[in-house]
Design a protein around this motif. Structure first.
Motif, short mmCIF file in Angstrom:
data_model
loop_
_atom_site.label_atom_id
_atom_site.label_comp_id
_atom_site.label_asym_id
_atom_site.label_seq_id
_atom_site.Cartn_x
_atom_site.Cartn_y
_atom_site.Cartn_z
N PRO A 74 11.19 5.20 1.17
CA PRO A 74 12.58 4.76 0.98
C PRO A 74 12.64 3.25 0.75
CG PRO A 74 12.36 6.16 2.94
CD PRO A 74 10.98 5.85 2.47
N TYR B 43 6.15 4.56 -2.85
CA TYR B 43 6.43 5.94 -2.43
C TYR B 43 6.96 5.91 -1.00
CZ TYR B 43 6.31 10.96 -2.28
OH TYR B 43 6.68 12.28 -2.19
N PHE C 123 0.75 7.80 -6.96
CA PHE C 123 1.08 6.61 -6.19
C PHE C 123 -0.13 5.98 -5.53
CE2 PHE C 123 4.87 9.27 -6.33
CZ PHE C 123 5.81 8.36 -6.81
N HIS C 124 -0.96 6.80 -4.88
CA HIS C 124 -2.04 6.26 -4.05
C HIS C 124 -3.44 6.62 -4.52
CE1 HIS C 124 1.49 7.21 -1.35
NE2 HIS C 124 1.43 5.91 -1.25
N ARG D 147 19.90 11.96 6.10
CA ARG D 147 20.74 11.25 7.08
C ARG D 147 22.21 11.61 6.86
NH1 ARG D 147 18.38 5.42 5.80
NH2 ARG D 147 18.31 6.43 3.76
N HIS E 191 0.58 11.94 2.17
CA HIS E 191 0.21 10.63 1.63
C HIS E 191 -0.50 9.73 2.64
CE1 HIS E 191 2.03 11.47 -2.26
NE2 HIS E 191 2.87 12.22 -1.56
N LEU F 74 14.17 7.24 9.09
CA LEU F 74 14.67 6.66 7.85
C LEU F 74 14.67 7.72 6.75
CD1 LEU F 74 15.58 3.98 6.69
CD2 LEU F 74 13.20 3.42 6.22
N SER F 75 13.66 8.58 6.81
CA SER F 75 13.60 9.73 5.91
C SER F 75 12.82 10.82 6.63
CB SER F 75 12.94 9.34 4.59
OG SER F 75 11.61 8.94 4.82
N ILE G 57 0.81 -1.23 0.00
CA ILE G 57 0.00 0.00 0.00
C ILE G 57 0.84 1.28 0.00
CG2 ILE G 57 -2.04 -1.11 0.97
CD1 ILE G 57 -1.38 -0.07 3.66
N LEU G 58 2.12 1.17 0.38
CA LEU G 58 2.98 2.36 0.25
C LEU G 58 3.26 2.62 -1.24
CD1 LEU G 58 5.53 1.86 3.17
CD2 LEU G 58 3.60 3.45 3.10
N ALA G 59 3.09 1.59 -2.06
CA ALA G 59 3.11 1.74 -3.53
C ALA G 59 4.40 2.39 -4.02
CB ALA G 59 1.88 2.53 -3.99
#
Lengths: 288, 288
Positions: A257, A255, B171-172, B65, B154, B147-148, A251-253
């Protein structure tokens, strides 16, 4: 030497030691009235102390703002006798040492960061899926919160296409907690999860993973954590953690990291059922 | 003396000064290629410096990072020429001073915290609703991320009951950005928001407020901020900020601290369109 208290709706666990692998004494106290339960907590540390500080992580909602008149209290819980109960006050007055105070899930996140699955990381989420759904988050080493603490169980989640369950949250109906907590699971299938026949278990896992993964999607896009730790009774359903991890990637599709698509982004607690009591020790150390 | 850079998809704004009320020089550079645009940024500071540090807040996604091989770069933007562009490297090599680097919305959150609507607070969200939807969050004084950086645009939002727009996120589909950003608003109504006749404007506000408030609900339950600042072009629709605040209270359904129900929990930027450039100064100071 520190004291750790994990306060839950049915029991309070107390321990003396320096961490989850060095516990010198431990006890479990039934949750009755605040006077009785906190009295037993105080007696335990009187008998097994002295301790230099105590970390208390309890069910909530709680007041965490240090300057607030209700600091250290459980606020508006439906649990009889506990609404407004002062937790920090009696323990601090009796023991005379610094008391750290957090929600149970914030404590578990601290415990996992210090001694569990989150060692070496700076930004993690601990989500428990059990009788309720709740989460604690640490971002760049700091617990996330502000006006109050997170209530991650109450984010919105889209309905699974074949699920007709109306949702059990008394406030929102079909929020994450209303669609994914243990009592919902039991009501949806007419029996507790462990009793489900194989013919229904796969579908139950699929629906449960759908809701938990959609909750995690919202947390990932809001917090960008390095790791998500999934605890609580419902998370023990065989294959659930793996299914949640796979569904989340779907579901993050793309988008997100690329590290997020690797297995091991959604994991079980490194400390098993000891995340909370470990968190109490980490919390005690932080206020000492 | 600090340098501030606000890097956007159509223009880069650079300033020299000590804060939004003390700007000694300022320029606006069109966004063309990284070489040309960053070259002009460097020339500006060469001419109007020296500065002790520069804070750069740009459109993303970016790699934040510090130890990462791609630190200081814009990563996978669809914008021609800018995918993988090194932003920090050329500026640092040319000026030889410390460079702070964040997303545009993280920068705006820092600016509002230091000089704008968030002064005196510790935990805020800055959400921009414009060509896209993005957010930056500060919790207990620390930018949220791991992580980001967050991608708040979104998160999932439930559909407005009368809205048939399919959603425009590549994307969604129907995430917050897909349902609430400027291009969606224009596609849904067949004209830009400022051109809407009064007969349609009220409904447009209602639908827009629905989506933004549902996004905010997820952020509130995940971050528990003290204040939400709503910026960006779409947020200027008359009455939108107020409608979002009212809708948010309605959908939280009393499961939130009472302070959240007070007017003034969702506000416009205290610095107007200057949040970002202010953020660059705050960022520069933080790395000096």
């Amino acid at each position: 030497m520190w004291g750790s208290v994990e306060g839950g709706g049915t029991k309070w666990v107390c321990a003396v030691g320096t961490g989850p692998d060095d516990i010198r004494a431990e006890t479990t106290i039934p949750t009755t009235t605040p006077d009785e339960t906190l009295g037993a907590v105080i007696d335990f540390f009187g008998e097994h102390g002295p301790v230099d500080a105590v970390g208390v992580a309890t069910f909530g909602p709680v007041e965490l703002r240090p300057g607030h008149v209700d600091y250290g209290r459980i606020t508006t819980t439906p649990k009889p006798d506990w609404s407004g109960a002062d937790v920090v006050g009696p323990i601090h007055r009796a023991l005379g040492v610094p008391i750290g105070f957090e929600t149970d899930v914030n404590g578990a996140a601290m415990g996992e960061m210090r001694w569990g699955a989150g060692v070496g990381l700076e930004s993690i989420i601990y989500l428990t899926v059990g009788t309720g759904v709740g989460g604690g988050a640490i971002s760049h080493g700091t617990l996330v919160g502000g006006l109050s603490h997170p209530e991650m169980g109450h984010v919105s989640v889209p309905r699974h296409p074949t699920d007709r369950f109306p949702g059990a949250c008394p406030f929102h109906g079909d929020c994450l907690e209303g669609m994914a907590a243990g009592p919902t699971l039991e009501a949806r299938w007419g029996m507790p999860a462990p009793d489900l026949p194989a013919s229904k278990a796969a579908k139950a896992i699929e629906i449960e993973a759908h809701y938990v993964a959609h909750g995690l999607r919202n947390f990932v896009y809001t917090l960008a954590p390095e790791l998500i730790i999934l605890g609580g009774g419902v998370s023990k359903m065989p294959g659930l953690v793996e299914s949640v991890g796979e569904k989340l990637v779907e579901i993050l599709a793309d988008y997100a990291p690329s590290e997020l698509s690797e297995s091991g982004f959604v994991v079980r607690p490194g400390l098993g059922a000891r995340s909370g009591i470990a968190g109490g020790f980490a919390l005690a150390q932080s206020v000492q």
